[in-house]
Design a protein around this motif. Structure first.
Motif, PDB file in Angstrom:
ATOM      1  N   ALA A  34     -14.211 -67.405  26.925  1.00 58.76           N
ATOM      2  CA  ALA A  34     -14.892 -67.285  25.633  1.00 58.76           C
ATOM      3  C   ALA A  34     -14.264 -68.192  24.578  1.00 58.76           C
ATOM      4  O   ALA A  34     -14.787 -68.314  23.476  1.00 58.76           O
ATOM      5  CB  ALA A  34     -14.865 -65.834  25.159  1.00 58.76           C
ATOM      6  N   GLY A  35     -13.125 -68.811  24.915  1.00 63.59           N
ATOM      7  CA  GLY A  35     -12.478 -69.722  23.982  1.00 63.59           C
ATOM      8  C   GLY A  35     -11.559 -69.055  22.980  1.00 63.59           C
ATOM      9  O   GLY A  35     -11.198 -69.660  21.968  1.00 63.59           O
ATOM     10  N   LEU A  36     -11.165 -67.802  23.245  1.00 67.08           N
ATOM     11  CA  LEU A  36     -10.257 -67.122  22.317  1.00 67.08           C
ATOM     12  C   LEU A  36      -8.903 -67.810  22.311  1.00 67.08           C
ATOM     13  O   LEU A  36      -8.466 -68.346  23.326  1.00 67.08           O
ATOM     14  CB  LEU A  36     -10.105 -65.655  22.707  1.00 67.08           C
ATOM     15  N   LYS A  37      -8.255 -67.796  21.142  1.00 58.73           N
ATOM     16  CA  LYS A  37      -6.962 -68.457  20.985  1.00 58.73           C
ATOM     17  C   LYS A  37      -5.946 -67.509  20.380  1.00 58.73           C
ATOM     18  O   LYS A  37      -6.298 -66.569  19.671  1.00 58.73           O
ATOM     19  CB  LYS A  37      -7.107 -69.671  20.070  1.00 58.73           C
ATOM     20  N   LYS A  38      -4.678 -67.817  20.628  1.00 57.85           N
ATOM     21  CA  LYS A  38      -3.579 -67.058  20.039  1.00 57.85           C
ATOM     22  C   LYS A  38      -3.760 -67.070  18.518  1.00 57.85           C
ATOM     23  O   LYS A  38      -4.015 -68.114  17.925  1.00 57.85           O
ATOM     24  CB  LYS A  38      -2.249 -67.690  20.418  1.00 57.85           C
ATOM     25  N   GLY A  39      -3.650 -65.881  17.917  1.00 60.40           N
ATOM     26  CA  GLY A  39      -3.773 -65.770  16.469  1.00 60.40           C
ATOM     27  C   GLY A  39      -5.151 -65.377  15.978  1.00 60.40           C
ATOM     28  O   GLY A  39      -5.309 -65.020  14.807  1.00 60.40           O
ATOM     29  N   ASP A  40      -6.176 -65.444  16.848  1.00 60.23           N
ATOM     30  CA  ASP A  40      -7.508 -64.999  16.438  1.00 60.23           C
ATOM     31  C   ASP A  40      -7.432 -63.533  16.017  1.00 60.23           C
ATOM     32  O   ASP A  40      -6.835 -62.710  16.724  1.00 60.23           O
ATOM     33  CB  ASP A  40      -8.527 -65.155  17.571  1.00 60.23           C
ATOM     34  N   VAL A  41      -8.026 -63.217  14.887  1.00 62.91           N
ATOM     35  CA  VAL A  41      -7.988 -61.863  14.343  1.00 62.91           C
ATOM     36  C   VAL A  41      -9.200 -61.095  14.856  1.00 62.91           C
ATOM     37  O   VAL A  41     -10.342 -61.538  14.683  1.00 62.91           O
ATOM     38  CB  VAL A  41      -7.996 -61.892  12.801  1.00 62.91           C
ATOM     39  N   ILE A  42      -8.968 -59.947  15.484  1.00 65.68           N
ATOM     40  CA  ILE A  42     -10.064 -59.134  16.008  1.00 65.68           C
ATOM     41  C   ILE A  42     -10.651 -58.345  14.839  1.00 65.68           C
ATOM     42  O   ILE A  42     -10.009 -57.447  14.302  1.00 65.68           O
ATOM     43  CB  ILE A  42      -9.579 -58.209  17.131  1.00 65.68           C
ATOM     44  N   VAL A  43     -11.878 -58.714  14.443  1.00 67.02           N
ATOM     45  CA  VAL A  43     -12.493 -58.076  13.269  1.00 67.02           C
ATOM     46  C   VAL A  43     -13.521 -57.011  13.632  1.00 67.02           C
ATOM     47  O   VAL A  43     -13.757 -56.099  12.844  1.00 67.02           O
ATOM     48  CB  VAL A  43     -13.107 -59.115  12.304  1.00 67.02           C
ATOM     49  N   SER A  44     -14.134 -57.133  14.828  1.00 64.04           N
ATOM     50  CA  SER A  44     -15.127 -56.114  15.205  1.00 64.04           C
ATOM     51  C   SER A  44     -15.320 -56.078  16.717  1.00 64.04           C
ATOM     52  O   SER A  44     -15.104 -57.064  17.410  1.00 64.04           O
ATOM     53  CB  SER A  44     -16.471 -56.384  14.528  1.00 64.04           C
ATOM     54  N   ILE A  45     -15.719 -54.894  17.186  1.00 61.29           N
ATOM     55  CA  ILE A  45     -16.112 -54.708  18.582  1.00 61.29           C
ATOM     56  C   ILE A  45     -17.422 -53.935  18.543  1.00 61.29           C
ATOM     57  O   ILE A  45     -17.485 -52.839  17.995  1.00 61.29           O
ATOM     58  CB  ILE A  45     -15.044 -53.944  19.387  1.00 61.29           C
ATOM     59  N   ASP A  46     -18.465 -54.554  19.075  1.00 57.43           N
ATOM     60  CA  ASP A  46     -19.820 -53.988  19.026  1.00 57.43           C
ATOM     61  C   ASP A  46     -20.212 -53.587  17.606  1.00 57.43           C
ATOM     62  O   ASP A  46     -20.814 -52.532  17.382  1.00 57.43           O
ATOM     63  CB  ASP A  46     -19.964 -52.806  19.984  1.00 57.43           C
TER      64      ASP A  46
END
Length: 97
Positions: A34-46
């Motif tokens: 999915a292209g996620l990277k170190k430091g990406d902030v998880i803002v929402s799930i569903d």
């Protein structure tokens, strides 16, 4: 080495942001694809906001049965952009050295 069911990333709590962030997306897993990277902030799930939710809570929402899907929203600090991606839970192997 072990087999896991999930999206293949290590997460951690960021005290400054008061949010859970991606610490390491494992190679050849849904997170890396999915292209996620170190430091990406998880803002929402569903669509559910994750601001202020601890890593245990976030981790529980990143799990499920192999083949099930959810929408993950992350904010990339380097660009400020909100990225939404459809994640499919999968079975994968991880080797630790």
């Amino acid at each position: 080495t072990g087999k896991y069911v999930g999206v293949g990333m290590l997460i951690r709590w960021n005290f400054q942001l008061q949010n859970t962030v991606v610490d390491e997306p494992y190679e050849n897993t849904p997170s890396a694809e999915a292209g996620l990277k170190k430091g990406d902030v998880i803002v929402s799930i569903d669509g559910e906001p994750m601001k202020g939710k601890d890593t245990k809570y976030v981790s529980e929402h990143l799990r499920g049965d192999a083949g099930s899907t959810f929408e993950l929203g992350v904010r990339r600090p380097s660009t400020g952009k909100l990225i939404k991606c459809k994640m499919t839970i999968d079975i994968f192997a991880v080797s630790f050295v």
